[in-house]
Design a protein around this motif. Structure first.
Motif, PDB file in Angstrom:
ATOM      1  N   ILE A   2       0.818  -1.218   0.000  1.00 20.92           N
ATOM      2  CA  ILE A   2       0.000   0.000   0.000  1.00 20.92           C
ATOM      3  C   ILE A   2       0.856   1.274   0.000  1.00 20.92           C
ATOM      4  CG2 ILE A   2      -0.238  -0.167   2.531  1.00 20.92           C
ATOM      5  CD1 ILE A   2      -3.064   1.225   0.449  1.00 20.92           C
ATOM      6  N   TYR A   3       2.018   1.204   0.664  1.00 19.87           N
ATOM      7  CA  TYR A   3       2.842   2.419   0.770  1.00 19.87           C
ATOM      8  C   TYR A   3       3.419   2.820  -0.587  1.00 19.87           C
ATOM      9  CZ  TYR A   3       2.388   1.360   5.691  1.00 19.87           C
ATOM     10  OH  TYR A   3       1.867   1.091   6.921  1.00 19.87           O
ATOM     11  N   LEU A   4       3.894   1.809  -1.312  1.00 18.21           N
ATOM     12  CA  LEU A   4       4.417   2.094  -2.649  1.00 18.21           C
ATOM     13  C   LEU A   4       3.319   2.622  -3.566  1.00 18.21           C
ATOM     14  CD1 LEU A   4       6.969  -0.699  -3.648  1.00 18.21           C
ATOM     15  CD2 LEU A   4       7.340   1.768  -3.478  1.00 18.21           C
ATOM     16  N   GLN A   5       2.140   1.994  -3.461  1.00 15.09           N
ATOM     17  CA  GLN A   5       0.993   2.435  -4.267  1.00 15.09           C
ATOM     18  C   GLN A   5       0.647   3.883  -3.962  1.00 15.09           C
ATOM     19  OE1 GLN A   5      -1.863  -0.584  -3.164  1.00 15.09           O
ATOM     20  NE2 GLN A   5      -2.199  -1.069  -5.321  1.00 15.09           N
ATOM     21  N   TYR A   7       2.611   6.124  -2.621  1.00 16.15           N
ATOM     22  CA  TYR A   7       3.687   7.008  -3.055  1.00 16.15           C
ATOM     23  C   TYR A   7       3.559   7.321  -4.537  1.00 16.15           C
ATOM     24  CZ  TYR A   7       8.239   8.976  -3.991  1.00 16.15           C
ATOM     25  OH  TYR A   7       9.234   9.829  -4.395  1.00 16.15           O
ATOM     26  N   PHE A   8       3.361   6.286  -5.344  1.00 17.63           N
ATOM     27  CA  PHE A   8       3.336   6.512  -6.786  1.00 17.63           C
ATOM     28  C   PHE A   8       2.058   7.203  -7.239  1.00 17.63           C
ATOM     29  CE2 PHE A   8       6.895   3.495  -6.773  1.00 17.63           C
ATOM     30  CZ  PHE A   8       7.791   4.304  -7.436  1.00 17.63           C
ATOM     31  N   ALA A   9       0.943   6.905  -6.573  1.00 15.14           N
ATOM     32  CA  ALA A   9      -0.297   7.599  -6.917  1.00 15.14           C
ATOM     33  C   ALA A   9      -0.122   9.100  -6.693  1.00 15.14           C
ATOM     34  CB  ALA A   9      -1.454   7.076  -6.091  1.00 15.14           C
ATOM     35  N   PHE A  10       0.471   9.460  -5.567  1.00 10.10           N
ATOM     36  CA  PHE A  10       0.623  10.886  -5.267  1.00 10.10           C
ATOM     37  C   PHE A  10       1.797  11.503  -6.021  1.00 10.10           C
ATOM     38  CE2 PHE A  10      -2.464  10.010  -2.023  1.00 10.10           C
ATOM     39  CZ  PHE A  10      -3.214  11.171  -2.058  1.00 10.10           C
ATOM     40  N   PHE A  11       2.770  10.669  -6.381  1.00 11.77           N
ATOM     41  CA  PHE A  11       3.843  11.132  -7.258  1.00 11.77           C
ATOM     42  C   PHE A  11       3.235  11.584  -8.592  1.00 11.77           C
ATOM     43  CE2 PHE A  11       7.136  10.699 -10.435  1.00 11.77           C
ATOM     44  CZ  PHE A  11       8.294  11.092  -9.783  1.00 11.77           C
ATOM     45  N   GLY A  81       5.268  11.717  -1.782  1.00 14.32           N
ATOM     46  CA  GLY A  81       4.987  11.466  -3.187  1.00 14.32           C
ATOM     47  C   GLY A  81       4.547  12.711  -3.926  1.00 14.32           C
ATOM     48  N   VAL A  82       3.664  13.500  -3.306  1.00 12.81           N
ATOM     49  CA  VAL A  82       3.145  14.687  -3.988  1.00 12.81           C
ATOM     50  C   VAL A  82       4.233  15.756  -4.103  1.00 12.81           C
ATOM     51  CG1 VAL A  82       2.160  16.131  -2.140  1.00 12.81           C
ATOM     52  CG2 VAL A  82       0.950  15.901  -4.279  1.00 12.81           C
ATOM     53  N   ALA A  83       5.207  15.714  -3.207  1.00 10.40           N
ATOM     54  CA  ALA A  83       6.256  16.743  -3.218  1.00 10.40           C
ATOM     55  C   ALA A  83       7.433  16.391  -4.137  1.00 10.40           C
ATOM     56  CB  ALA A  83       6.758  16.986  -1.801  1.00 10.40           C
ATOM     57  N   THR A  84       7.684  15.089  -4.335  1.00 12.86           N
ATOM     58  CA  THR A  84       8.893  14.678  -5.062  1.00 12.86           C
ATOM     59  C   THR A  84       9.020  15.254  -6.479  1.00 12.86           C
ATOM     60  OG1 THR A  84       8.734  12.606  -3.832  1.00 12.86           O
ATOM     61  CG2 THR A  84      10.392  12.716  -5.559  1.00 12.86           C
ATOM     62  N   PRO A  85       7.992  15.107  -7.346  1.00 11.33           N
ATOM     63  CA  PRO A  85       8.178  15.595  -8.718  1.00 11.33           C
ATOM     64  C   PRO A  85       8.443  17.095  -8.778  1.00 11.33           C
ATOM     65  CG  PRO A  85       6.088  14.426  -8.489  1.00 11.33           C
ATOM     66  CD  PRO A  85       6.651  14.550  -7.131  1.00 11.33           C
ATOM     67  N   ALA A  86       7.702  17.852  -7.979  1.00 14.26           N
ATOM     68  CA  ALA A  86       7.890  19.297  -7.953  1.00 14.26           C
ATOM     69  C   ALA A  86       9.319  19.611  -7.559  1.00 14.26           C
ATOM     70  CB  ALA A  86       6.917  19.946  -6.972  1.00 14.26           C
TER      71      ALA A  86
END
Lengths: 192, 192
Positions: A2-5, A7-11, A81-86
């Motif tokens: 669930i954690y990876l999911q 992370y990537f969903a919010f990524f 996850g939401v912060a990484t791409p930015a």
């Protein structure tokens, strides 16, 4: 996992969500169905809380959804996850802009987008200002006598706080954080 | 400087409701007037880039300022600073340790902060307009951008990309093709 999911969903949300705030929230609502069964009105509630609490709306929503679906670690992972791409994109762009400071095309592009910034911020004024000034849950609920006097759906107290903030900061050069704290206290005394 | 970056963005994250745009006047005062780290023009470029890139505007701004001043470590510290307050607050709300809905004092405090944020955004509009609107292109461009975003609800990212292209084309038409980079007379932004 669930954690990876999470992370990537919010990524993905961080990567595709342009324009900040509500634009990102729309993306979140589309992609969280895999983690939790959530009704539209429950989601609206979460967004409502995210909007009235301090901090970026998308981060607040990510933290909430992450916690609801996988606890504290879930909220940490979703926020990360939401912060990484930015983080990656902005660092790259910042480096590029700094390294090409004297480049003609770069300067022309920056000259081109500057006016858009003024338009964007003015547009944000409407998105954020409208629900703050025109809403049902008005400030001043602790003082019932205020109620009959004020028109429906129009929060006069909020408007006064907004004007006072501008006057204190622009005219009296008051410290912005001190003004914000004062307005928070005034709001708490008045109630809502 | 690392501590200063962290504390500045921690305070921004803690007190600004409604996302990154409300942070603009505070950030500008701190960075331009108090610290002298950026000029007004650099600040506008920063806002333009941060709003045009995907992701949360507040995180973009934290990353950009941090990176510009202290490289990757600076951007990491600033980003953590801006996220931390909302992360903690939302976690408390999600765990049920803090109730917001139905609590008149909490709602009043947040309402006061939100109304003050509207004032901050108005100040941001004024500051950016003053810096940006200096010629016919920028005045018309700002008004059109506002209409596109607020009126026609066009995604901010498309508006930024369009303006970026317009800036480059405008420069080519105005200054010709063969000018050397950095030697242009009117198209670049540096002399504004």
């Amino acid at each position: 996992m669930i954690y990876l999911q999470l992370y990537f969903a919010f990524f993905k949300i961080g990567l595709l969500g342009f324009g900040g705030g509500m634009a990102v929230v729309k993306l979140i609502s589309d992609s969280i169905q895999q983690f939790m069964a959530i009704t539209p009105s429950e989601f609206a509630n979460i967004v409502g809380i995210a909007q009235v609490t301090p901090g970026p709306i998308a981060v607040n929503t990510a933290t909430y959804i992450g916690y609801e679906s996988a606890g504290v670690l879930g909220s940490f992972v979703a926020t990360l996850g939401v912060a990484t791409p930015a983080f990656i994109l902005v660092a790259l762009v910042c480096r590029f802009v700094t390294n090409h400071q004297d480049n003609r095309t770069m300067n022309a592009a920056l000259y081109g987008i500057r006016p858009a910034t003024a338009g964007m911020v003015a547009a944000a004024l409407i998105t954020i200002g409208t629900p703050a000034i025109f809403n049902e849950e008005k400030l001043g609920a602790n003082f019932a006598s205020l109620h009959g006097v004020l028109p429906q759906n129009f929060d006069l107290v909020a408007l006064l706080i907004c004007v006072a903030t501008i006057v204190l900061i622009k005219k009296f050069k008051a410290n912005t954080f001190a003004v914000l704290i004062a307005m928070g206290i005034i709001g708490a005394i008045l109630g809502a | 400087m690392i501590t200063e970056l962290f504390l500045t963005f921690l305070k921004l994250g803690a007190f600004t409701i409604g996302g990154g745009v409300a942070m603009i006047p505070i950030l500008r005062d701190k960075m331009v007037k108090e610290k002298g780290w950026f000029t007004d023009e650099e600040m506008v470029d920063l806002f333009a880039i941060c709003q045009g890139l995907p992701g949360v505007i507040a995180i973009n701004m934290a990353t950009y300022v941090g990176y510009k001043k202290r490289g990757l470590l600076g951007s990491l510290v600033s980003t953590i600073g801006v996220i931390l307050p909302s992360f903690v607050v939302i976690l408390l709300i999600a765990r049920g340790l803090a109730t917001v809905k139905g609590n008149p004092i909490a709602m009043g405090m947040l309402g006061g902060l939100r109304a003050a944020a509207v004032g901050l955004i108005l100040i941001a509009v004024w500051q950016i307009a003053k810096t940006v609107m200096k010629d016919a292109y920028s005045i018309i461009g700002a008004v059109v951008a506002f209409g596109l975003i607020a009126g026609l609800h066009i995604n901010v990212a498309y508006v930024v990309i369009a303006y970026l292209i317009i800036g480059i084309i405008y420069d080519r038409i105005k200054n010709g093709k063969d000018k050397k980079p950095g030697a242009e007379s009117g198209g670049g932004g540096e002399e504004l």
